[in-house]
Design a protein around this motif. Structure first.
Motif, PDB file in Angstrom:
ATOM      1  N   PRO A   1       0.745 -57.187 -10.425  1.00 50.29           N
ATOM      2  CA  PRO A   1       1.419 -58.231 -10.590  1.00 50.29           C
ATOM      3  C   PRO A   1       0.530 -59.960 -11.854  1.00 50.29           C
ATOM      4  CG  PRO A   1       2.123 -58.271  -9.256  1.00 50.29           C
ATOM      5  CD  PRO A   1       0.779 -56.589  -9.213  1.00 50.29           C
ATOM      6  N   TYR A   2      -0.312 -59.439 -11.694  1.00 50.50           N
ATOM      7  CA  TYR A   2      -1.730 -60.384 -11.737  1.00 50.50           C
ATOM      8  C   TYR A   2      -2.428 -60.937 -12.862  1.00 50.50           C
ATOM      9  CZ  TYR A   2      -0.418 -61.638  -7.444  1.00 50.50           C
ATOM     10  OH  TYR A   2       0.477 -61.677  -5.882  1.00 50.50           O
ATOM     11  N   PHE A   3      -2.368 -59.199 -13.991  1.00 46.66           N
ATOM     12  CA  PHE A   3      -3.304 -58.343 -14.771  1.00 46.66           C
ATOM     13  C   PHE A   3      -2.058 -57.853 -16.151  1.00 46.66           C
ATOM     14  CE2 PHE A   3      -5.627 -58.461 -11.380  1.00 46.66           C
ATOM     15  CZ  PHE A   3      -7.170 -58.869 -11.631  1.00 46.66           C
ATOM     16  N   SER A   4      -1.650 -58.700 -16.995  1.00 46.24           N
ATOM     17  CA  SER A   4      -1.030 -57.979 -18.173  1.00 46.24           C
ATOM     18  C   SER A   4      -1.201 -56.120 -18.413  1.00 46.24           C
ATOM     19  CB  SER A   4      -1.518 -58.785 -19.521  1.00 46.24           C
ATOM     20  OG  SER A   4      -2.454 -58.006 -19.920  1.00 46.24           O
ATOM     21  N   LYS A   5      -0.621 -55.269 -19.097  1.00 46.88           N
ATOM     22  CA  LYS A   5       0.057 -53.924 -18.668  1.00 46.88           C
ATOM     23  C   LYS A   5      -1.678 -53.563 -20.450  1.00 46.88           C
ATOM     24  CE  LYS A   5       4.243 -52.884 -18.846  1.00 46.88           C
ATOM     25  NZ  LYS A   5       5.434 -51.922 -18.984  1.00 46.88           N
ATOM     26  N   GLU A   6      -1.464 -54.849 -20.992  1.00 50.00           N
ATOM     27  CA  GLU A   6      -2.846 -54.670 -21.793  1.00 50.00           C
ATOM     28  C   GLU A   6      -3.402 -54.692 -21.671  1.00 50.00           C
ATOM     29  OE1 GLU A   6       0.989 -56.160 -24.426  1.00 50.00           O
ATOM     30  OE2 GLU A   6      -0.241 -57.155 -22.704  1.00 50.00           O
ATOM     31  N   GLU A   7      -4.239 -55.811 -20.409  1.00 49.53           N
ATOM     32  CA  GLU A   7      -5.573 -56.172 -19.801  1.00 49.53           C
ATOM     33  C   GLU A   7      -5.598 -54.771 -19.260  1.00 49.53           C
ATOM     34  OE1 GLU A   7      -6.047 -60.338 -19.383  1.00 49.53           O
ATOM     35  OE2 GLU A   7      -4.829 -58.885 -17.852  1.00 49.53           O
TER      36      GLU A   7
ATOM     37  N   PHE B   1     -12.074 -43.934 -17.083  1.00 51.59           N
ATOM     38  CA  PHE B   1     -12.189 -43.692 -15.480  1.00 51.59           C
ATOM     39  C   PHE B   1     -12.382 -45.018 -15.279  1.00 51.59           C
ATOM     40  CE2 PHE B   1     -16.322 -45.718 -16.851  1.00 51.59           C
ATOM     41  CZ  PHE B   1     -16.568 -46.173 -16.610  1.00 51.59           C
ATOM     42  N   VAL B   2     -12.005 -45.883 -14.876  1.00 50.85           N
ATOM     43  CA  VAL B   2     -11.903 -47.290 -14.476  1.00 50.85           C
ATOM     44  C   VAL B   2     -10.221 -47.649 -14.351  1.00 50.85           C
ATOM     45  CG1 VAL B   2     -12.155 -49.528 -14.294  1.00 50.85           C
ATOM     46  CG2 VAL B   2     -13.849 -48.590 -15.799  1.00 50.85           C
ATOM     47  N   ARG B   3      -9.964 -47.111 -15.409  1.00 51.79           N
ATOM     48  CA  ARG B   3      -8.323 -47.958 -15.138  1.00 51.79           C
ATOM     49  C   ARG B   3      -8.293 -45.778 -13.899  1.00 51.79           C
ATOM     50  NH1 ARG B   3      -6.928 -47.225 -19.664  1.00 51.79           N
ATOM     51  NH2 ARG B   3      -6.879 -45.556 -19.965  1.00 51.79           N
ATOM     52  N   GLU B   4      -8.309 -45.020 -14.305  1.00 48.00           N
ATOM     53  CA  GLU B   4      -8.260 -43.490 -12.779  1.00 48.00           C
ATOM     54  C   GLU B   4      -8.578 -44.805 -11.822  1.00 48.00           C
ATOM     55  OE1 GLU B   4      -8.998 -39.363 -12.150  1.00 48.00           O
ATOM     56  OE2 GLU B   4      -9.583 -39.904 -13.611  1.00 48.00           O
ATOM     57  N   GLY B   5      -9.865 -44.962 -11.125  1.00 50.88           N
ATOM     58  CA  GLY B   5     -10.755 -45.472 -10.057  1.00 50.88           C
ATOM     59  C   GLY B   5      -9.463 -46.911  -9.091  1.00 50.88           C
ATOM     60  N   ILE B   6      -9.352 -47.475 -10.414  1.00 47.24           N
ATOM     61  CA  ILE B   6      -8.068 -48.474  -9.342  1.00 47.24           C
ATOM     62  C   ILE B   6      -6.939 -48.652  -8.936  1.00 47.24           C
ATOM     63  CG2 ILE B   6      -9.872 -50.451 -10.134  1.00 47.24           C
ATOM     64  CD1 ILE B   6      -7.660 -50.879 -12.466  1.00 47.24           C
ATOM     65  N   SER B   7      -6.231 -47.539  -9.726  1.00 45.14           N
ATOM     66  CA  SER B   7      -4.968 -47.136  -9.474  1.00 45.14           C
ATOM     67  C   SER B   7      -4.496 -46.133  -8.303  1.00 45.14           C
ATOM     68  CB  SER B   7      -4.504 -45.674 -10.715  1.00 45.14           C
ATOM     69  OG  SER B   7      -4.645 -46.842 -11.921  1.00 45.14           O
ATOM     70  N   GLY B   8      -3.446 -46.677  -7.841  1.00 50.54           N
ATOM     71  CA  GLY B   8      -2.828 -45.809  -6.407  1.00 50.54           C
ATOM     72  C   GLY B   8      -1.926 -44.958  -7.263  1.00 50.54           C
ATOM     73  N   ALA B   9      -2.378 -43.822  -6.307  1.00 50.80           N
ATOM     74  CA  ALA B   9      -0.766 -42.734  -6.813  1.00 50.80           C
ATOM     75  C   ALA B   9       0.290 -43.150  -7.338  1.00 50.80           C
ATOM     76  CB  ALA B   9      -0.699 -41.813  -5.169  1.00 50.80           C
ATOM     77  N   ASP B  10       0.223 -44.174  -6.650  1.00 49.36           N
ATOM     78  CA  ASP B  10       1.905 -44.806  -6.979  1.00 49.36           C
ATOM     79  C   ASP B  10       1.991 -45.904  -8.937  1.00 49.36           C
ATOM     80  OD1 ASP B  10       0.451 -46.869  -6.509  1.00 49.36           O
ATOM     81  OD2 ASP B  10       1.772 -48.170  -5.177  1.00 49.36           O
ATOM     82  N   GLY B  11       0.621 -45.736  -9.564  1.00 50.81           N
ATOM     83  CA  GLY B  11       0.988 -45.755 -11.027  1.00 50.81           C
ATOM     84  C   GLY B  11       0.382 -47.135 -10.300  1.00 50.81           C
ATOM     85  N   GLU B  12      -0.140 -48.249  -9.251  1.00 50.43           N
ATOM     86  CA  GLU B  12      -0.242 -49.396  -9.546  1.00 50.43           C
ATOM     87  C   GLU B  12      -1.674 -49.637  -9.299  1.00 50.43           C
ATOM     88  OE1 GLU B  12       3.026 -51.966  -9.367  1.00 50.43           O
ATOM     89  OE2 GLU B  12       3.624 -49.761  -9.939  1.00 50.43           O
ATOM     90  N   ILE B  13      -2.342 -50.845  -9.255  1.00 50.11           N
ATOM     91  CA  ILE B  13      -4.155 -51.171  -9.854  1.00 50.11           C
ATOM     92  C   ILE B  13      -3.990 -51.736  -7.838  1.00 50.11           C
ATOM     93  CG2 ILE B  13      -3.574 -50.850 -11.619  1.00 50.11           C
ATOM     94  CD1 ILE B  13      -4.305 -54.022 -11.973  1.00 50.11           C
ATOM     95  N   TYR B  14      -4.948 -51.466  -7.502  1.00 53.73           N
ATOM     96  CA  TYR B  14      -5.170 -51.789  -6.333  1.00 53.73           C
ATOM     97  C   TYR B  14      -6.591 -53.022  -6.109  1.00 53.73           C
ATOM     98  CZ  TYR B  14      -1.061 -50.285  -4.602  1.00 53.73           C
ATOM     99  OH  TYR B  14       0.237 -49.894  -4.284  1.00 53.73           O
TER     100      TYR B  14
END
Length: 434
Positions: free
Chosen positions: A129-135, A142-155
């Protein structure tokens, strides 16, 4: 009317007194606190040296300014700072156990190589909720994949990245080695000029595994399969693994690398050898270019340059891409948001520029002039060859076993075959316990 005016003034005074105020930045920064000691809200923040706790006075001062500017925007908060030691593996393992028992800090630095473990244990709060889709879309894949969970949210927010390169003193090693054989010859030739050969991390810590993995990856080797199970000792990968291990073993056995590499457990030792003029070659991190520039005399620094880590052939070479994330363990939405604000105001750009830590968002390379330098442009281009450590929960144990294996091989206490067998079996046993 006078009574009402007096009452209003009293209420105004009471409201003002209830809010923290800043008087010429007094009491805003202490070794373990940022913000007024009287601020009613507290956020426990556990960070690395990428903070006011940095050992470089100039960088520490730069971070202090960033943190003070941040807390002025949040006068009702104080940050209680905890600084992690350089024993990354132990620190991260300790924090994971604290998180599982509900005793972790509210906001903390989590190394990207262990982020998978924290995600697997469901101890991280949702940052989406605290970061935009554009960001988020602006992050390297490889960074985006690393912070994403199986649900597609970032953690978490992975804010900096780096890569490993070969540093060399071009007055002693004029040409960049392109292959493993080239590096061995250059290191041996440097010994004829009084150097100790090529240096690299070889002791018991994460840097040893990560720096060496570039060689294994350049052969096409894999650590885990798609399910996260270790495969580095199976029929498809065993020969590649042994070839990469024997390469480092041969560097030590031939004298191209000193035996003391088996005890090196910090990049600072590599930079110190360069500054002392005892080595002309070392495998280090991209951030060390700025470190050398600030440490060496200008004439001495002018002799140093870098190139990609050599591979078995000129066309086959890889480099490891690492970096740190910031994540929240708190279940309090206000604290999670405060942690995300800390990322946005300090670590999403300003901290990158302060330390010349490569950004993870492509657009930031144009925003900050420091990343338009020839060196940083070359680092950015080299990220095309970068490979991140797998986000599988078993990776930390695989790394631990590789560290043990490397010590046994470089010291000569075990053959590469026996050391690999022990590391692989131990990793499989640990995987079965997950």
């Amino acid at each position: 009317m006078i009574t009402r005016l007096v009452g209003a003034l009293a209420l105004s005074t009471a409201l003002c007194a209830s809010l923290p105020t800043f008087a010429q930045d007094q009491d805003l920064a202490a070794p373990d606190r940022i913000g007024l000691s009287s601020a009613p809200n507290k956020l426990v923040v556990r960070l690395t040296g990428d903070s006011p706790g940095n050992t470089d006075p100039d960088i520490a001062a730069g971070y202090k300014d960033l943190f003070v500017a941040f807390i002025k925007k949040h006068p009702e908060w104080q940050l209680q700072l905890q600084i992690q030691t350089q024993d990354i593996g132990t620190e991260q393992a300790k924090m994971l156990e604290q998180a599982k028992s509900g005793n972790a800090p509210d906001c903390a630095a989590v190394d990207s190589f262990v982020l998978g473990q924290f995600k697997a244990n469901n101890v991280l709060s949702d940052f989406t909720p605290y970061f935009s889709k554009e960001e988020i879309a602006d992050l390297f894949p490889f960074v985006r994949e690393g912070i994403s969970g199986a649900d597609g949210e970032i953690y978490a927010w992975w804010w900096d990245t780096d890569l490993r390169v070969l540093y060399r003193n071009k007055s002693i090693v004029p040409d960049a080695p392109q292959t493993w054989d080239d590096l061995k010859k250059a290191a041996l030739a440097s010994k004829d000029q009084g150097m100790e050969g090529v240096l690299f991390n070889g002791g018991r810590w994460e840097g040893t595994t990560f720096d060496w993995l570039a060689n294994y990856w350049s052969l096409g080797g894999k650590l885990v399969d798609d399910s996260g199970k270790p495969v580095f000792g199976d029929d498809d990968n065993k020969s590649k693994f042994l070839e990469a291990v024997n390469y480092f073993k041969d560097l030590v056995d031939s004298g191209a690398a000193p035996k003391r590499v088996a005890t090196i457990v910090t990049y600072d030792d590599l930079a110190a050898a360069a500054a002392a003029g005892t080595t002309a070659l070392f495998i280090g991190g991209s951030w060390q270019n700025a470190q050398l520039e600030s440490t060496l005399d200008p004439d001495m620094f002018a002799d140093w340059t870098f190139s990609h880590i050599p591979g078995p052939t000129p066309d086959d070479h890889k480099t490891g891409t690492g970096g740190w994330t910031i994540a929240s363990f708190s279940k309090d939405p206000q604290k999670v948001e405060m942690c995300a604000d800390l990322v946005r105001d300090i670590y999403m750009g300003p901290a990158n520029a302060l330390q010349q830590q490569l950004p993870t968002r492509a657009s930031l390379y144009d925003k900050y002039p420091v990343f338009s330098t020839p060196a940083n442009k070359e680092f950015a281009a080299d990220l095309a060859d970068g490979q991140a450590r797998p986000g599988a929960p078993i990776y930390p144990e695989i790394s631990n076993q590789i560290q043990i294996m490397m010590g046994d091989v470089l010291s000569g206490s075990k053959s590469p075959e026996d050391a690999l067998s022990a590391a692989y079996n131990a990793s499989l046993e640990a995987y079965d316990r997950l």
